[in-house]
Design a protein around this motif. Structure first.
Motif, PDB file in Angstrom:
ATOM      1  N   GLN A  98       0.833  -1.195   0.000  1.00  0.00           N
ATOM      2  CA  GLN A  98       0.000   0.000   0.000  1.00  0.00           C
ATOM      3  C   GLN A  98       0.870   1.247   0.000  1.00  0.00           C
ATOM      4  O   GLN A  98       2.077   1.173  -0.087  1.00  0.00           O
ATOM      5  CB  GLN A  98      -0.948   0.009   1.202  1.00  0.00           C
ATOM      6  CG  GLN A  98      -0.260  -0.121   2.545  1.00  0.00           C
ATOM      7  CD  GLN A  98      -1.278  -0.343   3.643  1.00  0.00           C
ATOM      8  OE1 GLN A  98      -2.430   0.041   3.546  1.00  0.00           O
ATOM      9  NE2 GLN A  98      -0.865  -0.988   4.721  1.00  0.00           N
ATOM     10  N   GLY A  99       0.201   2.419   0.108  1.00  0.00           N
ATOM     11  CA  GLY A  99       0.928   3.681   0.167  1.00  0.00           C
ATOM     12  C   GLY A  99       0.741   4.538  -1.052  1.00  0.00           C
ATOM     13  O   GLY A  99       1.222   4.188  -2.127  1.00  0.00           O
ATOM     14  N   LYS A 100       0.035   5.672  -0.884  1.00  0.00           N
ATOM     15  CA  LYS A 100      -0.139   6.619  -1.983  1.00  0.00           C
ATOM     16  C   LYS A 100       0.046   8.037  -1.469  1.00  0.00           C
ATOM     17  O   LYS A 100       1.143   8.471  -1.206  1.00  0.00           O
ATOM     18  CB  LYS A 100      -1.513   6.420  -2.640  1.00  0.00           C
ATOM     19  CG  LYS A 100      -1.635   5.105  -3.425  1.00  0.00           C
ATOM     20  CD  LYS A 100      -2.969   5.000  -4.124  1.00  0.00           C
ATOM     21  CE  LYS A 100      -3.068   3.694  -4.911  1.00  0.00           C
ATOM     22  NZ  LYS A 100      -4.380   3.567  -5.595  1.00  0.00           N
ATOM     23  N   PRO A 140       5.014  -0.130   7.473  1.00  0.00           N
ATOM     24  CA  PRO A 140       3.562  -0.158   7.227  1.00  0.00           C
ATOM     25  C   PRO A 140       3.177  -0.357   5.766  1.00  0.00           C
ATOM     26  O   PRO A 140       2.035  -0.696   5.473  1.00  0.00           O
ATOM     27  CB  PRO A 140       3.099   1.221   7.725  1.00  0.00           C
ATOM     28  CG  PRO A 140       4.153   1.675   8.669  1.00  0.00           C
ATOM     29  CD  PRO A 140       5.423   1.131   8.102  1.00  0.00           C
ATOM     30  N   TYR A 141       4.120  -0.154   4.856  1.00  0.00           N
ATOM     31  CA  TYR A 141       3.803  -0.181   3.427  1.00  0.00           C
ATOM     32  C   TYR A 141       4.328  -1.425   2.712  1.00  0.00           C
ATOM     33  O   TYR A 141       4.098  -1.585   1.514  1.00  0.00           O
ATOM     34  CB  TYR A 141       4.360   1.075   2.752  1.00  0.00           C
ATOM     35  CG  TYR A 141       3.877   2.340   3.407  1.00  0.00           C
ATOM     36  CD1 TYR A 141       2.607   2.836   3.141  1.00  0.00           C
ATOM     37  CD2 TYR A 141       4.677   3.027   4.320  1.00  0.00           C
ATOM     38  CE1 TYR A 141       2.143   3.983   3.761  1.00  0.00           C
ATOM     39  CE2 TYR A 141       4.216   4.173   4.950  1.00  0.00           C
ATOM     40  CZ  TYR A 141       2.954   4.648   4.660  1.00  0.00           C
ATOM     41  OH  TYR A 141       2.485   5.780   5.288  1.00  0.00           O
ATOM     42  N   ASP A 234      -1.157  -6.506   8.197  1.00  0.00           N
ATOM     43  CA  ASP A 234      -0.661  -7.006   6.904  1.00  0.00           C
ATOM     44  C   ASP A 234       0.827  -6.768   6.709  1.00  0.00           C
ATOM     45  O   ASP A 234       1.442  -7.393   5.852  1.00  0.00           O
ATOM     46  CB  ASP A 234      -1.411  -6.315   5.755  1.00  0.00           C
ATOM     47  CG  ASP A 234      -2.882  -6.658   5.750  1.00  0.00           C
ATOM     48  OD1 ASP A 234      -3.215  -7.820   6.031  1.00  0.00           O
ATOM     49  OD2 ASP A 234      -3.697  -5.763   5.475  1.00  0.00           O
ATOM     50  N   ALA A 235       1.399  -5.839   7.451  1.00  0.00           N
ATOM     51  CA  ALA A 235       2.743  -5.348   7.151  1.00  0.00           C
ATOM     52  C   ALA A 235       3.830  -6.101   7.919  1.00  0.00           C
ATOM     53  O   ALA A 235       3.566  -6.867   8.836  1.00  0.00           O
ATOM     54  CB  ALA A 235       2.819  -3.855   7.473  1.00  0.00           C
ATOM     55  N   GLY A 236       5.067  -5.838   7.468  1.00  0.00           N
ATOM     56  CA  GLY A 236       6.216  -6.353   8.199  1.00  0.00           C
ATOM     57  C   GLY A 236       6.628  -7.764   7.829  1.00  0.00           C
ATOM     58  O   GLY A 236       6.241  -8.303   6.795  1.00  0.00           O
ATOM     59  N   ASN A 237       7.416  -8.360   8.717  1.00  0.00           N
ATOM     60  CA  ASN A 237       8.050  -9.651   8.458  1.00  0.00           C
ATOM     61  C   ASN A 237       7.068 -10.810   8.662  1.00  0.00           C
ATOM     62  O   ASN A 237       6.513 -10.989   9.742  1.00  0.00           O
ATOM     63  CB  ASN A 237       9.251  -9.826   9.389  1.00  0.00           C
ATOM     64  CG  ASN A 237      10.126 -10.994   8.990  1.00  0.00           C
ATOM     65  OD1 ASN A 237       9.822 -11.732   8.063  1.00  0.00           O
ATOM     66  ND2 ASN A 237      11.239 -11.161   9.697  1.00  0.00           N
ATOM     67  N   ARG A 238       6.856 -11.589   7.606  1.00  0.00           N
ATOM     68  CA  ARG A 238       6.012 -12.796   7.684  1.00  0.00           C
ATOM     69  C   ARG A 238       6.849 -14.064   7.797  1.00  0.00           C
ATOM     70  O   ARG A 238       6.289 -15.158   7.879  1.00  0.00           O
ATOM     71  CB  ARG A 238       5.114 -12.893   6.447  1.00  0.00           C
ATOM     72  CG  ARG A 238       4.106 -11.775   6.320  1.00  0.00           C
ATOM     73  CD  ARG A 238       3.269 -11.911   5.070  1.00  0.00           C
ATOM     74  NE  ARG A 238       2.297 -10.830   4.985  1.00  0.00           N
ATOM     75  CZ  ARG A 238       0.988 -10.995   4.822  1.00  0.00           C
ATOM     76  NH1 ARG A 238       0.490 -12.214   4.697  1.00  0.00           N
ATOM     77  NH2 ARG A 238       0.174  -9.970   4.763  1.00  0.00           N
ATOM     78  N   GLU A 239       8.178 -13.894   7.712  1.00  0.00           N
ATOM     79  CA  GLU A 239       9.093 -15.019   7.734  1.00  0.00           C
ATOM     80  C   GLU A 239       8.707 -16.044   6.654  1.00  0.00           C
ATOM     81  O   GLU A 239       8.499 -15.687   5.504  1.00  0.00           O
ATOM     82  CB  GLU A 239       9.152 -15.626   9.142  1.00  0.00           C
ATOM     83  CG  GLU A 239       9.653 -14.623  10.181  1.00  0.00           C
ATOM     84  CD  GLU A 239       9.903 -15.237  11.531  1.00  0.00           C
ATOM     85  OE1 GLU A 239       9.517 -16.409  11.753  1.00  0.00           O
ATOM     86  OE2 GLU A 239      10.507 -14.546  12.386  1.00  0.00           O
ATOM     87  N   ASP A 240       8.538 -17.314   7.014  1.00  0.00           N
ATOM     88  CA  ASP A 240       8.245 -18.345   6.007  1.00  0.00           C
ATOM     89  C   ASP A 240       6.826 -18.236   5.453  1.00  0.00           C
ATOM     90  O   ASP A 240       6.538 -18.773   4.370  1.00  0.00           O
ATOM     91  CB  ASP A 240       8.441 -19.740   6.602  1.00  0.00           C
ATOM     92  CG  ASP A 240       9.907 -20.026   6.933  1.00  0.00           C
ATOM     93  OD1 ASP A 240      10.775 -19.586   6.154  1.00  0.00           O
ATOM     94  OD2 ASP A 240      10.186 -20.658   7.970  1.00  0.00           O
ATOM     95  N   GLU A 241       5.948 -17.556   6.168  1.00  0.00           N
ATOM     96  CA  GLU A 241       4.555 -17.452   5.715  1.00  0.00           C
ATOM     97  C   GLU A 241       4.397 -16.524   4.513  1.00  0.00           C
ATOM     98  O   GLU A 241       3.307 -16.428   3.939  1.00  0.00           O
ATOM     99  CB  GLU A 241       3.670 -16.982   6.872  1.00  0.00           C
ATOM    100  CG  GLU A 241       3.536 -18.031   7.965  1.00  0.00           C
ATOM    101  CD  GLU A 241       2.606 -17.598   9.084  1.00  0.00           C
ATOM    102  OE1 GLU A 241       1.615 -16.897   8.794  1.00  0.00           O
ATOM    103  OE2 GLU A 241       2.880 -17.959  10.242  1.00  0.00           O
TER     104      GLU A 241
END
Length: 250
Positions: A98-100, A140-141, A234-241
């Motif tokens: 996201q981000g506009k 966040p983006y 929704d943001a940031g590190n999801r690692e293996d996911e």
């Protein structure tokens, strides 16, 4: 009655009449602009598109959002390094989600440095300390994690393209790959997959040979929440996911 009918009309100077006329015309024009701006009427090419005109309150809203974004960016940048988990892999796949208009120019610049100019574009990056710091600032983006070999291969085969003479060229001809990357020992698509997946010695050259990967919008998966993934966002590190998200967007 006869005396009243015979009374002359009050005199109004020509200057006053002109001012009234101009004022009435301005009022009609402004009313038309507001109506067109509200209902988005279709106009001819010769007419200006009033619906595109930003209202003052919209500028104020965007300015406040950008200032708030800058404050939060600085706060994230001040996080102690002990709070930032060290990456478990040398390879990360980063997706802009996201981000506009709500982004501060400094945030936009970092995203551009990561080659993430569009929402739902993705790039492979080497998990260096500098890259991790950049990702923290624009957390966040973006969302990111550790792509597996299967997804690395499928992303490059399905979405991969090269930038040659400012044109996007699909990676379907090994002759093009050998011509551009042969000096690094990379002569075919499998070599590109191997270099990216293993973060080889020529990862930078091979990665920049490819353009950012344009992914499909995941229906219902990304909700627009700027909170970290581990906190339900929704943001940031999801690692293996991150691999589940890649599979839905590839």
């Amino acid at each position: 009655m006869a005396e009243e009918e015979g009374q002359p009309m009050p005199y109004v100077s020509e200057v006053v009449l002109k001012k009234r006329k101009i004022k009435d015309e301005l009022a009609i024009t402004r009313k038309t602009q507001l109506e067109l701006g509200k209902y988005g009427a279709i106009k001819s090419k010769k007419q200006s598109d009033v619906s595109d005109i930003k209202r003052p309150e919209q500028f104020i809203k965007e300015f406040r959002a950008q200032e708030l974004d800058l404050i939060r960016l600085k706060q994230r940048a001040k996080r102690p390094k002990s709070m930032i988990s060290k990456p478990r892999s040398k390879l990360l796949f980063v997706i802009r989600i996201q981000g506009k208009n709500d982004m501060h120019p400094k945030t936009r610049k970092i995203l551009y440095n990561l080659r993430l100019r569009r929402v739902f574009s993705g790039v492979f990056v080497k998990a260096t300390e500098g890259v991790i710091e950049m990702l923290q600032k624009v957390e966040p983006y973006v969302t990111y994690g550790y792509p597996n070999l299967k997804n690395v291969k499928e992303l490059i085969y399905k979405k991969g393209y090269a930038r040659i003479d400012k044109k996007a060229v699909p990676l379907t001809d090994n002759n093009i790959i050998e011509q551009e990357l042969g000096k690094y020992g990379v002569i075919c698509l499998e070599d590109i997959v191997h270099e990216i997946a293993n973060v080889g010695p020529h990862f930078k050259e091979v990665n920049h040979f490819m353009g950012p990967l344009m992914l499909s919008k995941p229906g219902g998966v990304i909700q627009g929440k700027k909170q970290p993934y581990r906190e339900g966002g929704d943001a940031g590190n999801r690692e293996d996911e991150i691999n589940d998200l890649i599979s839905k967007m590839n």
